[in-house]
Design a protein around this motif. Structure first.
Motif, short mmCIF file in Angstrom:
data_model
loop_
_atom_site.label_atom_id
_atom_site.label_comp_id
_atom_site.label_asym_id
_atom_site.label_seq_id
_atom_site.Cartn_x
_atom_site.Cartn_y
_atom_site.Cartn_z
N VAL A 255 41.31 -10.25 -7.78
CA VAL A 255 40.09 -10.91 -7.30
C VAL A 255 39.61 -10.29 -6.00
N MET A 256 40.53 -10.13 -5.06
CA MET A 256 40.16 -9.55 -3.76
C MET A 256 39.70 -8.10 -3.92
N ALA A 257 40.37 -7.35 -4.79
CA ALA A 257 39.97 -5.97 -5.04
C ALA A 257 38.55 -5.92 -5.60
N LEU A 258 38.25 -6.86 -6.50
CA LEU A 258 36.91 -6.91 -7.07
C LEU A 258 35.86 -7.29 -6.03
N PHE A 259 36.16 -8.32 -5.24
CA PHE A 259 35.22 -8.74 -4.19
C PHE A 259 34.94 -7.61 -3.20
N TYR A 260 36.01 -7.03 -2.69
CA TYR A 260 35.85 -5.96 -1.71
C TYR A 260 35.23 -4.71 -2.34
N GLY A 261 35.66 -4.40 -3.56
CA GLY A 261 35.14 -3.21 -4.22
C GLY A 261 33.65 -3.29 -4.47
N VAL A 262 33.18 -4.44 -4.93
CA VAL A 262 31.74 -4.63 -5.14
C VAL A 262 30.99 -4.50 -3.82
N GLY A 263 31.56 -5.06 -2.76
CA GLY A 263 30.91 -4.95 -1.46
C GLY A 263 30.78 -3.52 -1.00
N HIS A 264 31.83 -2.73 -1.16
CA HIS A 264 31.78 -1.32 -0.76
C HIS A 264 30.82 -0.52 -1.65
N TRP A 265 30.83 -0.83 -2.94
CA TRP A 265 29.97 -0.07 -3.86
C TRP A 265 28.50 -0.31 -3.54
N ASN A 266 28.14 -1.52 -3.20
CA ASN A 266 26.74 -1.85 -2.93
C ASN A 266 26.34 -1.64 -1.47
N SER A 267 27.30 -1.29 -0.63
CA SER A 267 27.03 -1.19 0.81
C SER A 267 26.10 -0.02 1.11
N TYR A 268 25.08 -0.29 1.88
CA TYR A 268 24.19 0.78 2.34
C TYR A 268 23.80 0.60 3.81
N PHE A 269 23.93 -0.63 4.33
CA PHE A 269 23.44 -0.90 5.69
C PHE A 269 24.25 -0.14 6.74
N ASN A 270 25.58 -0.13 6.60
CA ASN A 270 26.40 0.62 7.55
C ASN A 270 26.04 2.10 7.54
N ALA A 271 25.84 2.65 6.34
CA ALA A 271 25.47 4.06 6.24
C ALA A 271 24.10 4.31 6.86
N LEU A 272 23.19 3.37 6.67
CA LEU A 272 21.85 3.51 7.24
C LEU A 272 21.88 3.52 8.76
N ILE A 273 22.82 2.78 9.34
CA ILE A 273 22.91 2.66 10.79
C ILE A 273 23.78 3.75 11.41
N TYR A 274 24.91 4.06 10.77
CA TYR A 274 25.91 4.90 11.42
C TYR A 274 25.95 6.35 10.92
N ILE A 275 25.30 6.64 9.78
CA ILE A 275 25.44 7.97 9.18
C ILE A 275 24.08 8.68 9.08
N SER A 276 24.05 9.92 9.54
CA SER A 276 22.85 10.75 9.40
C SER A 276 23.15 12.05 8.65
N ASP A 277 24.43 12.32 8.41
CA ASP A 277 24.85 13.52 7.68
C ASP A 277 24.81 13.24 6.19
N LYS A 278 23.94 13.96 5.46
CA LYS A 278 23.77 13.69 4.03
C LYS A 278 25.01 14.00 3.21
N ASP A 279 25.89 14.83 3.74
CA ASP A 279 27.10 15.18 2.99
C ASP A 279 28.03 13.98 2.81
N ILE A 280 27.88 12.97 3.65
CA ILE A 280 28.74 11.78 3.52
C ILE A 280 27.90 10.53 3.21
N TYR A 281 26.67 10.73 2.74
CA TYR A 281 25.84 9.60 2.30
C TYR A 281 26.49 8.91 1.09
N PRO A 282 26.45 7.59 1.02
CA PRO A 282 26.86 6.90 -0.22
C PRO A 282 25.75 6.98 -1.26
#
Length: 297
Positions: free
Chosen positions: A198-225
């Motif tokens: 259950v926890m793996a599913l909850f956390y995994g879905v969160g990471h898969w759909n995550s974009y806000f952290n990348a939008l704020i902290y990442i500018s290098d396209k090579d590590i874009y989600p």
């Protein structure tokens, strides 16, 4: 076997009707998006396509997968999801087990501090400054460390340990001389497959759909989600359509609008398909873990 009375049969029938009603409500948007992603956009935009695909075409998926950025995004997102979920479980499970022990010194203070963070947040600017000072800007760690644990998931897991793991089993292991680490890794974890899933599913879905952290902290396209690459593709198509409208070429405008529409639905399928494929394999653990973890002593 006890014969059902008429009121029981009516109750069961009502339950089944309600369940089927919600199944239809939930399933229709998914089926509609799938059909729209492979249908001619003119039928979708005009409202002539309700459920069954019309004039099937895979142009949307072709254009999405023609971009090499999509494969880079998939690679990065899978890496973030696996690494992030591992870190989440490595933090959540030991923390929850420790809090489930009645002899933990300072348990009330620790729980109070954890619950405090559920209601009060430092805000975006202090969080950004912290991530920057830790040297995680433009690194993979900015995607997995800031959200290393969820207080709510810790509480649910803690409750699962309290309800499911017999105290007598732990006490017997302690009497036999087993250390806390041995009890946790050799006794508690093997008995906790449902909540781990259950926890793996909850956390995994969160990471898969995550974009806000990348939008704020990442500018290098090579590590874009993946989510940021899909966002860029969609924005580019919409901008191209708007520029064509300004140019005033009716045929080009219509064609580009169709492409933008079909790409939109294809992107939804591309981003959601992996999770929809994985979920059925975890469903039995998901249901069991949520039900047990929701019971309080």
């Amino acid at each position: 076997m006890i014969n059902e009375v008429k009121s029981d049969r009516i109750f069961d029938l009502c339950n089944k009707l309600v369940v089927w009603f919600f199944i239809i409500i939930i399933s229709y948007p998914l089926l509609y998006i799938l059909s729209a992603s492979i249908s001619d956009p003119s039928y979708v935009n005009s409202g002539k396509m309700w459920l069954i695909p019309r004039d099937i075409t895979f142009e949307g998926f072709k254009r999405v997968f023609e971009s090499k950025d999509i494969w880079i995004g998939y690679r990065n997102t899978i890496f973030y999801t696996v690494l992030g979920t591992f870190i989440n479980l490595a933090v959540t499970l030991p923390c929850a087990y420790a809090l489930s022990r009645s002899n933990l010194v300072g348990k009330g203070i620790i729980m109070g501090l954890l619950i405090f963070t559920m209601f009060f947040d430092g805000g975006l600017i202090p969080t950004y400054l912290l991530v920057r000072d830790l040297g995680m800007i433009n690194t993979i760690w900015s995607m997995v460390i800031p959200n290393a644990a969820s207080v709510w998931n810790i509480i649910v897991t803690m409750t699962f340990f309290k309800v499911t793991i017999p105290k007598g089993l732990v006490e017997a292991a302690e009497v036999d001389g087993a250390s806390v680490f041995r009890i946790f890794f050799q006794i508690v974890l093997p008995l906790s497959a449902p909540i781990i899933a259950v926890m793996a599913l909850f956390y995994g879905v969160g990471h898969w759909n995550s974009y806000f952290n990348a939008l704020i902290y990442i500018s290098d396209k090579d590590i874009y989600p993946l989510q940021l690459f899909l966002r860029d593709i969609l924005i580019q198509q919409e901008m191209t359509a708007e520029l064509m409208i300004q140019g005033g070429n009716p045929e080009a405008i219509g064609e580009q609008a169709k492409i933008a529409s079909i790409i939109k639905y294809a992107i939804m399928i591309v981003s959601a398909a992996p999770l929809l494929i994985i979920y059925p394999f975890l469903q039995k653990y998901f249901l069991k873990g949520v039900m047990i973890g929701s019971i309080k002593e």
